[in-house]
Scaffold this active site. Structure first.
Site, mmCIF file in Angstrom:
data_model
loop_
_atom_site.group_PDB
_atom_site.id
_atom_site.type_symbol
_atom_site.label_atom_id
_atom_site.label_comp_id
_atom_site.label_asym_id
_atom_site.label_seq_id
_atom_site.Cartn_x
_atom_site.Cartn_y
_atom_site.Cartn_z
ATOM 1 N N ARG A 32 17.447 65.238 41.303
ATOM 2 C CA ARG A 32 16.194 65.789 41.848
ATOM 3 C C ARG A 32 15.934 67.209 41.347
ATOM 4 O O ARG A 32 14.781 67.600 41.116
ATOM 5 C CB ARG A 32 16.236 65.744 43.376
ATOM 6 C CG ARG A 32 16.084 64.298 43.907
ATOM 7 C CD ARG A 32 16.662 64.155 45.293
ATOM 8 N NE ARG A 32 16.390 62.866 45.915
ATOM 9 C CZ ARG A 32 17.094 61.751 45.720
ATOM 10 N NH1 ARG A 32 18.116 61.740 44.888
ATOM 11 N NH2 ARG A 32 16.776 60.633 46.350
ATOM 12 N N ARG A 127 19.503 44.933 37.809
ATOM 13 C CA ARG A 127 19.173 45.416 39.161
ATOM 14 C C ARG A 127 17.663 45.330 39.416
ATOM 15 O O ARG A 127 16.861 45.522 38.502
ATOM 16 C CB ARG A 127 19.679 46.856 39.334
ATOM 17 C CG ARG A 127 21.198 46.915 39.237
ATOM 18 C CD ARG A 127 21.716 48.310 39.423
ATOM 19 N NE ARG A 127 21.489 48.796 40.770
ATOM 20 C CZ ARG A 127 21.757 50.040 41.167
ATOM 21 N NH1 ARG A 127 22.252 50.900 40.309
ATOM 22 N NH2 ARG A 127 21.541 50.402 42.412
ATOM 23 N N ASP A 325 27.134 54.433 49.800
ATOM 24 C CA ASP A 325 27.997 54.406 48.617
ATOM 25 C C ASP A 325 29.483 54.457 48.970
ATOM 26 O O ASP A 325 30.329 54.400 48.073
ATOM 27 C CB ASP A 325 27.644 55.579 47.693
ATOM 28 C CG ASP A 325 26.248 55.413 47.093
ATOM 29 O OD1 ASP A 325 25.810 54.255 46.925
ATOM 30 O OD2 ASP A 325 25.596 56.431 46.808
ATOM 31 N N ARG A 356 28.426 44.842 45.065
ATOM 32 C CA ARG A 356 29.553 45.610 45.601
ATOM 33 C C ARG A 356 30.235 44.940 46.774
ATOM 34 O O ARG A 356 31.413 45.196 47.037
ATOM 35 C CB ARG A 356 29.052 46.970 46.071
ATOM 36 C CG ARG A 356 29.549 48.063 45.224
ATOM 37 C CD ARG A 356 29.090 49.418 45.687
ATOM 38 N NE ARG A 356 28.929 50.210 44.479
ATOM 39 C CZ ARG A 356 28.311 51.371 44.407
ATOM 40 N NH1 ARG A 356 27.774 51.893 45.486
ATOM 41 N NH2 ARG A 356 28.246 52.015 43.276
ATOM 42 N N ARG A 402 32.254 53.134 41.491
ATOM 43 C CA ARG A 402 32.857 53.281 42.827
ATOM 44 C C ARG A 402 33.892 52.198 43.098
ATOM 45 O O ARG A 402 34.834 52.416 43.868
ATOM 46 C CB ARG A 402 31.773 53.319 43.906
ATOM 47 C CG ARG A 402 30.836 54.515 43.695
ATOM 48 C CD ARG A 402 30.086 54.920 44.929
ATOM 49 N NE ARG A 402 28.962 55.771 44.557
ATOM 50 C CZ ARG A 402 29.037 57.087 44.315
ATOM 51 N NH1 ARG A 402 30.178 57.727 44.425
ATOM 52 N NH2 ARG A 402 27.962 57.777 43.968
HETATM 53 C C1 S3P Z 1 20.437 57.414 45.995
HETATM 54 C C2 S3P Z 1 20.115 56.475 46.946
HETATM 55 C C3 S3P Z 1 20.962 55.326 47.264
HETATM 56 C C4 S3P Z 1 22.384 55.490 46.710
HETATM 57 C C5 S3P Z 1 22.391 56.014 45.305
HETATM 58 C C6 S3P Z 1 21.696 57.359 45.232
HETATM 59 C C7 S3P Z 1 19.486 58.533 45.743
HETATM 60 O O1 S3P Z 1 20.381 54.172 46.674
HETATM 61 O O2 S3P Z 1 23.073 54.252 46.753
HETATM 62 O O3 S3P Z 1 23.724 56.169 44.842
HETATM 63 O O4 S3P Z 1 19.889 59.508 45.089
HETATM 64 O O5 S3P Z 1 18.339 58.436 46.202
HETATM 65 P P1 S3P Z 1 19.220 53.319 47.414
HETATM 66 O O6 S3P Z 1 17.994 54.107 47.408
HETATM 67 O O7 S3P Z 1 19.105 52.071 46.586
HETATM 68 O O8 S3P Z 1 19.756 53.046 48.774
#
Ligand code: S3P
Length: 448
Positions: A32, A127, A325, A356, A402
């Site tokens: 971000r 995905r 996670d 997972r 992970r």
């Molecule tokens: C993340 C959101 C999560 C997380 C990923 C990082 C993020 O995913 O599993 O490792 O930085 O917004 P989801 O938005 O699919 O839950």
């Protein structure tokens, strides 16, 4: 991004882990910081940025679209193009293994009058992207030659997006953030309703850059987020705290190996990310949060952890977004607890870097730990108390960092060493993981 050769690696029963850990930066906040820096006017100075493959994929995509991103000693400088100011890339944008990079960047691309072809590795290309494309298409993004909702995808953005009001059908911070990023480029108010709160780094950081973001708490625990569009973002100072999802591996290691004591410094303790630590406390873990403070709008603390016995617990489904996670490493730890640990509401684990839920269950089988999947729950029978965790198996990581780290951590206390089939994928989130663990006293290395 090239896929590396697999390296089978083993973790052996370890001497107590001890020392002070300097963590790598938080992955979510790092993505971000780069994106908002690129959308701001002027310069953004970032300290603590995670230098992992996933984050570098975001940096490269932004550079391919005209932002200047360069290291400045240990730190990074981003020279932004202003909201809507990125340009047509001259090549495919390669997001490697990173779901966060590609989904957040879809929101950015959506708000620009340009075309881009998005690609990723085998894991990322399997995905689902529909969860992001559906709301972005309502705003005006076009998918060119659409056949599936998976990469590779060719997108056409627009400088004339329409703001939407959208209720998230899945608890996903990536989907929320993609819509928020598109909303910065749309006129008027883009409103997102999340029935279950997810990590709120986009909200916090957009405000830090000067955007007008309103968050309303809803009855039942959800949130309504309003992004006021055609925002002006201004380059600023960003401090990236240590990643609690990476800290989870060290903390779990210390809880597994008798006699261990670690001080993990500078951990992000944003309540939307600390479900794992709340669960550990319920299991009876000796955890202390010290020196709690604020780092550029995010709460941070040092975590002291000492080994001690753990008991199995039920982890409720509403906690899932705040520890999404951490389930594989919690499953590894649950193998050492006394009694049963039941983790509920894990449907989202099926669409991570691997399935997972299945990869964790299969890894536990390889470690000789009894577990089963019950609908969307994972149930692990702990060996704590009288029995030891057998270990001895080889875990298939399925290009999932992970899974690799979790089963190496499990091997630190098992009777027989645990092997994982590929550790190169760990560099996506935690470069230097093996060296750091070994510096603390662990025994992890290439299998003979
Ligand atoms: C993340 C959101 C999560 C997380 C990923 C990082 C993020 O995913 O599993 O490792 O930085 O917004 P989801 O938005 O699919 O839950």
């Amino acid at each position: 991004m090239g896929e590396k050769t697999a390296r089978v690696t083993q973790a052996h029963g370890s001497a107590p882990l001890s020392g002070t850990v300097a963590l790598p930066g938080d992955k979510s906040i790092s993505h971000r910081a780069l994106i908002l820096g690129a959308l701001a006017s002027g310069r953004t100075h970032i300290s603590g940025l995670l230098r992992s493959q996933d984050v570098m994929a975001t940096a490269q995509a932004l550079r391919d679209m005209g932002a200047q991103i360069e290291p400045d000693g240990e730190d990074w400088l981003v020279t932004g193009c202003g909201v809507g100011g990125l340009r047509q890339p001259g090549n495919d944008l390669d997001f490697g293994n990173s779901g966060t990079a590609v989904r957040l960047m879809m929101g950015v691309i959506g708000g620009h009058d340009l075309s881009a072809r998005l690609i990723g590795d085998r894991s990322l290309s399997s995905r689902p992207m529909g969860r992001v494309l559906i709301p972005l298409k309502l705003m005006g993004l076009q998918v060119v030659g659409e056949q599936s909702d998976m990469l590779p995808l060719s997108l056409r953005g627009s400088s004339d997006l329409v703001p939407i009001r959208y209720e998230l059908p899945v608890a996903s911070a990536q989907v929320k953030s993609a819509i928020m990023l598109a909303g910065l480029h749309a006129p008027g108010q883009t409103i997102i309703i999340e029935p279950k709160p997810t990590r709120d780094h986009s909200e916090r950081m957009m405000r830090h850059f000067g955007a007008d973001i309103a968050v309303k708490e809803l009855d039942g625990g959800g949130r309504e987020i309003t992004v006021n569009g055609h925002a002006e973002l201004v380059g600023c100072e960003v401090i990236v705290p240590g990643d609690p999802s990476s800290a989870a591996f060290m903390v779990a290691g210390a809880l597994i190996v008798p006699g261990s004591e670690l001080l993990v410094k500078n951990v992000l303790v944003n309540p939307t990310r600390t479900g794992f630590y709340s669960t550990l406390q319920e299991m009876g873990a000796d955890l202390q949060f010290e020196n709690e403070r604020d780092a550029a709008g995010e709460p941070v603390a040092d975590i002291r952890v000492k080994h001690g016995p753990l008991k199995g617990v039920v982890v409720p489904p509403e906690r899932a977004p705040s520890m999404i996670d951490e389930y594989p490493v919690l499953a590894a730890l649950a193998a050492y607890a006394s009694g049963e640990t039941r983790m509920e509401g894990l449907e989202e684990l099926r669409v991570k870097e691997s399935d997972r839920l299945m990869a964790t269950k299969t890894g536990l089988d390889q470690a000789g730990v009894v577990s089963h999947i019950d609908g969307d729950a994972l149930v692990v029978q702990g060996c704590g108390g009288n029995d030891r965790v057998p270990g001895g198996g080889l875990v298939a990581t399925h290009m999932d960092h992970r899974i690799a780290m979790s089963f190496l951590i499990l091997g630190l206390g098992s009777e027989q060493p645990m092997s994982v089939d590929d550790v190169s994928i760990i560099d996506t989130s935690f470069p230097g993981f093996l060296d750091l663990m070994n510096d603390l006293g662990a025994r992890m290395g290439t299998a003979a």
